[in-house]
Design an enzyme around this catalytic site. Structure first.
Site, short mmCIF file in Angstrom:
data_model
loop_
_atom_site.label_atom_id
_atom_site.label_comp_id
_atom_site.label_asym_id
_atom_site.label_seq_id
_atom_site.Cartn_x
_atom_site.Cartn_y
_atom_site.Cartn_z
N LEU A 108 0.74 -1.13 -0.02
CA LEU A 108 -0.07 0.04 -0.02
C LEU A 108 0.83 1.09 0.17
CD1 LEU A 108 -2.71 -0.89 2.96
CD2 LEU A 108 -2.97 -0.97 0.09
N GLY A 112 9.92 5.72 5.81
CA GLY A 112 11.11 5.95 6.51
C GLY A 112 10.96 4.72 7.37
N PHE A 113 9.58 4.17 7.70
CA PHE A 113 9.46 3.16 9.14
C PHE A 113 9.36 1.93 8.43
CE2 PHE A 113 9.06 7.28 10.96
CZ PHE A 113 9.68 6.95 12.33
N GLY A 114 9.20 1.77 7.21
CA GLY A 114 8.99 0.38 6.64
C GLY A 114 7.84 0.59 5.72
N VAL A 170 4.08 -1.02 3.99
CA VAL A 170 2.58 -1.38 4.49
C VAL A 170 2.06 -2.03 3.58
CG1 VAL A 170 0.39 -0.48 5.28
CG2 VAL A 170 2.49 1.13 5.60
N LYS A 220 1.96 -3.56 8.81
CA LYS A 220 3.07 -2.54 8.68
C LYS A 220 4.24 -3.38 9.00
CE LYS A 220 4.29 2.10 9.28
NZ LYS A 220 3.55 3.49 9.38
N ASP A 257 4.00 12.94 14.58
CA ASP A 257 4.14 13.16 13.11
C ASP A 257 2.92 13.22 12.45
OD1 ASP A 257 5.57 13.11 10.71
OD2 ASP A 257 5.60 11.02 10.52
#
Ligand SMILES: *[C@@H]1O[C@H](CO)[C@@H](O)[C@H](O)[C@H]1NC(C)=O
Ligand SMILES: *[C@@H]1O[C@H](CO)[C@@H](O)[C@H](O)[C@H]1NC(C)=O
Ligand SMILES: *[C@@H]1O[C@H](CO)[C@@H](O)[C@H](O)[C@H]1NC(C)=O
Ligand SMILES: *[C@@H]1O[C@H](CO)[C@@H](O)[C@H](O)[C@H]1NC(C)=O
Ligand SMILES: *[C@@H]1O[C@H](CO)[C@@H](O)[C@H](O)[C@H]1NC(C)=O
Ligand SMILES: *[C@@H]1O[C@H](CO)[C@@H](O)[C@H](O)[C@H]1NC(C)=O
Ligand SMILES: *[C@@H]1O[C@H](CO)[C@@H](O)[C@H](O)[C@H]1NC(C)=O
Ligand SMILES: *[C@@H]1O[C@H](CO)[C@@H](O)[C@H](O)[C@H]1NC(C)=O
Ligand SMILES: *[C@@H]1O[C@H](CO)[C@@H](O)[C@H](O)[C@H]1NC(C)=O
Ligand SMILES: *[C@@H]1O[C@H](CO)[C@@H](O)[C@H](O)[C@H]1NC(C)=O
Length: 835
Positions: A527, A531-533, A535, A549, A646
């Site tokens: 999807l 920066g965090f991975g 989805v 995620k 964020d």
């Protein structure tokens, strides 16, 4: 080195202390007088409080009041002559010969301006008034020190620690808080907070004489209408209801913490704590402005439920239906509900439905039987045909007592967590629908027992079949397994690990389940990526759609730390937050499983030329309100204070009916309630939404989220990104441009042209105004989230905005931000390392 300033400072302090330590008492020979320089001041022994003459706000009238002595910001906690000011500085406060504390006007001594009216002492005896370090002004007999009068018995708008509110049954004195009229006028305002002693005593906010918000009865642990604070580390609350008094009081465990509860001019109750480092009062808890808090919002037999995903928060209690369906359809619940026609109450076979997490209804017309067990309570209620519901009076462990409601049930609401069990009387038919949870008459009990036995047998059969199937399936799944490089030995280890990690609040997903659901994390199911991975979309075997995620491997977070955080996030439940369904840990890899929302994120709509016309003004306004409520929940209403850090358009997802849900709590750090601002060595956030103090110094607080919200609000209205350059503007971003237009009084020029339908220009410019207040440079100038919600919902006058923070990179050298890619034209998750 130059020592001079320091010496003079010490001298000043010495003089100052020398001056004020001299008295904390007023006696017959020692009155205090007002004067042009501010007049005499009494200072309590520990120098916490001071008493003297003051003029509030812009007023020139003089009042006698008590305020904090050490705090620079004058904070008045008590006013003697609130309804009877002195016109100029000619007042004096003294003890008269009868032993009363009397405030008089030197110009007109015939009638005292104010008096304690308490005593008539014998002629040879005198009284003294003393200001205590608790903020209590006491009037004592000089010889015996017997208490004649105290200011704590006559509060104004502030409850201090150890100050009792409530009824003294012997004297009939009812102590309550009453708001000021305005900041400039301390006379009695429209709102009060007092104990209603009828029925089962409860605490109620009144607007005039009408109940406005009920914080409810004392249920042995807390006030029933106040949400869960399992153990508050700072405050202790006590409630007494015995033959001498009904009273409500709080105190601090650490007496050096300064705190006060105030009911302000607009009827909001807030607790403030003084933070020395910030030199400011920080609101800790406030009465949230949710519709469900309005007294009787859903009428008699209505149930207010903010968690309900339908747009209207009112529902009827089981067995009831709207009294006036047309008004109900127009979302007016105040007419309430009536029993469904044909229901037979007071006949055979009826019983009670158990509702959980309830704020029980108004207790002013209830029957209370102390010491009665819950079972006996049920019997008692069943016996009287007028009894409509019952609940336990004391929900603390081992507590007992019975509250039985007779007649209408008004002001019932349901919490997502907290609240108590509530037993509602329903007829036979309704009860049958709730058969599983009800405890009814003997007949239903018998049925229950049979059902339990049957259930157990069926359970065993199903378990056996499931086990058999699972065994067969595992063989089939080996292929998938190999694909993901898991050997069977590892998977065994994994299973053991999972067992040890099982957590009641947090479902663990098996890696195999996720591999199957996402088609082995195939690219077609992806999807998005940040920066965090990445989805992925997935579908479980039962058909439920999920979003997985997959956190990037080098997050640096340990497993335990991850688990702790995820457990906290999983407990957050609000209709404007994306729900976390569970997590998965496999070797180095960590994954979060969320509910899947079909409509993508807000940026997909508002920044797209064609799609943004799907969102008209009403919808956008609802979205703004929803986001605000979600953030407020994170800040105040959940048990822990959570700062998102964020917030941005791509982190607001939309459900099927375009309701906003805030996502990505990945970075939200838990906050202890007494920490207002924390310092972090890693700055994490998105360029364009970051508040200056966060971007420059790594300081974050709830006010940094308010900043991001302000940016988002303006973006929603304008349909443009903050980082976008606007033709013909001297400013580098949207906020700057809006500020420019605001000053030229043509701010409506920037409103998204896609809002073609007629909309209220007042409402739109008001929202821009609120947006500008949220992006003020100084965090203290920004409103809190509860203020924002209040401002969005009420047409009060707003303070004028000052210059917002739109160019923070020019005020300080960009050296303090280094590393990490700052991209100006792409909204992306960016990690910036401070130094
Ligand atoms: C206060 O006002 C009265 C009239 O109301 C006037 O007579 C008196 O001089 C004033 N006193 C001071 C100290 O200004
Ligand atoms: C004192 O008594 C007078 C007259 O009875 C009354 O007007 C005044 O409000 C009373 N003051 C207080 C503080 O109760
Ligand atoms: C109050 O009592 C103290 C001793 O307890 C005495 O010294 C003082 O003179 C008394 N004050 C008055 C005004 O009577
Ligand atoms: C108090 O109530 C009155 C009457 O309802 C109203 O006119 C007045 O504006 C209210 N005052 C405040 C401060 O809300
Ligand atoms: C009622 O409670 C108060 C405060 O705990 C206590 O001082 C008082 O003695 C109690 N009265 C009775 C009759 O128990
Ligand atoms: C009480 O609070 C003060 C200031 O916040 C702190 O310095 C002190 O250590 C605290 N005392 C206790 C016993 O926690
Ligand atoms: C939610 O609202 C709908 C429609 O008003 C109602 O039928 C349903 O019972 C409500 N759910 C809850 C849990 O209150
Ligand atoms: C029940 O309610 C009715 C009407 O409100 C009243 O007339 C009757 O006295 C009540 N009965 C009891 C037992 O309280
Ligand atoms: C509630 O029950 C607990 C346990 O029995 C008891 O300690 C407490 O005093 C009770 N509280 C009230 C308000 O009755
Ligand atoms: C709140 O909503 C969620 C899902 O929307 C549901 O699972 C949960 O049971 C609801 N809670 C209450 C108290 O209705």
């Amino acid at each position: 080195m130059n020592f001079e300033p320091q010496i003079s400072y010490i001298l000043i302090q010495f003089l100052f202390l020398g001056l004020c330590s001299c008295h904390d008492t007023i006696s017959i020979t020692q009155p205090i007088k007002d004067g042009d320089g501010g007049g005499d001041v009494l200072v309590s022994n520990g120098e916490t409080f001071a008493l003297g003459f003051f003029s509030p706000g812009k007023s020139n009238y003089r009042y006698v009041g008590i305020w904090y002595h050490k705090i620079s910001e004058k904070t008045v906690v008590w006013v003697a002559n609130r309804d009877n000011p002195i016109k100029n500085t000619s007042g004096f406060l003294s003890i008269d010969t009868q032993g009363n504390l009397v405030l008089s006007d030197n110009n007109d001594q015939t009638v005292p301006v104010w008096s304690t009216n308490s005593s008539t002492l014998p002629t040879n005896e005198y009284a003294v008034a003393q200001l205590l370090d608790s903020g209590n002004l006491v009037l004592l007999r000089n010889e015996s020190k017997q208490l004649l009068w105290q200011s704590f018995d006559y509060p104004t708008d502030t409850q201090l620690a150890n100050m009792k509110l409530g009824l003294d049954r012997r004297t009939g004195l009812n102590r309550f808080l009453r708001s000021w009229k305005s900041e400039d006028d301390p006379s009695a305002g429209n709102y009060s907070y007092r104990i209603n002693p009828t029925g089962y005593p409860q605490m109620i906010f009144y607007k005039g004489q009408v109940p406005w918000w009920r914080s409810g009865h004392w249920n042995g642990i807390r006030l029933s209408g106040v949400r869960v604070f399992t153990t508050n580390p700072l405050f202790h609350i006590s409630f007494v209801n015995n033959d001498t008094e009904i009273s409500f009081m709080w105190s601090t465990y650490n007496t050096s913490i300064l705190s006060r509860v105030v009911i302000d001019e607009s009827g909001f109750s807030r607790r403030y704590i003084w933070y020395e480092q910030e030199r400011g009062w920080q609101p800790l808890l406030s009465a949230p402005t949710e519709p469900c808090n309005q007294y009787g919002h859903c009428g008699a037999f209505g149930l207010c439920d903010l968690n309900n995903t339908t747009e209207f928060e009112c529902a009827c209690l089981p067995g009831f239906e709207p009294k006036s369906p047309s008004e109900w359809n127009f979302r007016d619940g105040t007419h309430g509900c009536v029993r469904k026609p044909g229901s037979l109450i007071c006949s055979k076979g009826e019983g009670f439905v158990k509702l959980e997490n309830i704020k029980p209804p108004d207790t002013s017309k209830v029957v209370v039987i102390n010491g009665l067990s819950l079972e006996a309570c049920e019997k008692e209620c069943l016996r009287s045909c007028n009894c409509t519901a019952y609940a336990s009076a004391n929900i603390s462990e081992g507590g007992s007592g019975c509250i039985a409601w007779h007649g209408d049930l008004v002001d019932t609401r349901i919490f997502t967590a907290g609240g108590q069990d509530f037993y509602l009387r329903v007829d036979k038919l309704e009860l049958a629908q709730y058969a599983k949870i009800s405890k009814g008459s003997v007949a239903t009990k018998r049925i229950r027992i049979t059902m339990v036995i049957l259930g157990v047998i069926i359970f065993f059969i199903i378990t056996f079949i499931a086990y058999w199937f699972a065994k067969r399936k595992r063989k089939g799944q080996r292929k998938l397994f190999n694909n993901a490089n898991i050997t069977s030995e590892e998977s065994l280890k994994e299973e053991k690990l999972e067992e040890s990690r099982t957590h009641p609040d947090l479902p663990f997903f098996d890696i195999r389940t996720l591999i199957a659901a996402t088609d082995n994390f195939s690219v077609t199911n992806m999807l998005g990526q940040g920066g965090f991975g990445s989805v992925y979309k997935g579908q479980l075997i039962n058909g439920q759609e999920i979003a997985v995620k997959r956190l990037s491997k080098h997050s640096g977070q340990g497993t335990q730390e991850f688990m702790n955080e995820v457990t906290v996030i999983a407990k957050l439940q609000h209709r404007n937050l994306v729900r976390l369904l569970g997590c998965c840990i496999h070797k180095e890899e960590k994954m979060l499983i969320y509910e899947y929302l079909p409509n993508k994120s807000l940026d997909y709509f508002i920044f797209d030329v064609t799609r943004r016309s799907h969102l008209d003004w009403r919808k956008r306004f609802e979205i703004v309100n929803g986001i605000a409520r979600g953030i407020l929940y994170l800040h105040h209403d959940s048990r822990l204070k959570i700062i998102h850090r964020d917030l941005k358009a791509s982190n607001v997802l939309l459900d099927a009916s375009m309701n906003p849900k805030i996502s990505d709590f990945g970075m939200a750090k838990m906050f202890e309630e007494d920490q207002i601002q924390a310092n972090t060595n890693r700055v994490v956030g998105t360029y364009g939404y970051m508040s200056p103090e966060y971007a420059m110094q790594g300081l974050y607080s709830t006010k940094s989220d308010v900043f991001s919200f302000g940016v988002l609000l303006v973006e929603i209205i304008c349909g443009r990104k903050n980082t976008e350059c606007i033709n013909g503007s001297q400013f580098p971003n949207l906020i700057g441009h809006v500020w420019e237009l605001w000053n030229e009084e043509r701010v409506l020029d920037i409103v998204d042209p896609a809002l073609c339908q007629p909309f209220s220009t007042d409402e739109v410019s008001r929202c821009i105004h609120i947006g500008l207040l949220c992006v003020q440079e100084a965090a203290t100038e920004r409103p809190t989230m509860s203020d924002v919600i209040f401002m969005l919902g009420n047409e009060t006058t707003l303070p004028p905005p000052k210059t917002p923070a739109f160019t923070f990179q020019s005020t300080e050298s960009p050296k303090s931000i280094s590393g990490g890619a700052v991209s100006l034209n792409r909204v992306s998750i960016t990690t910036l390392e401070a130094r």
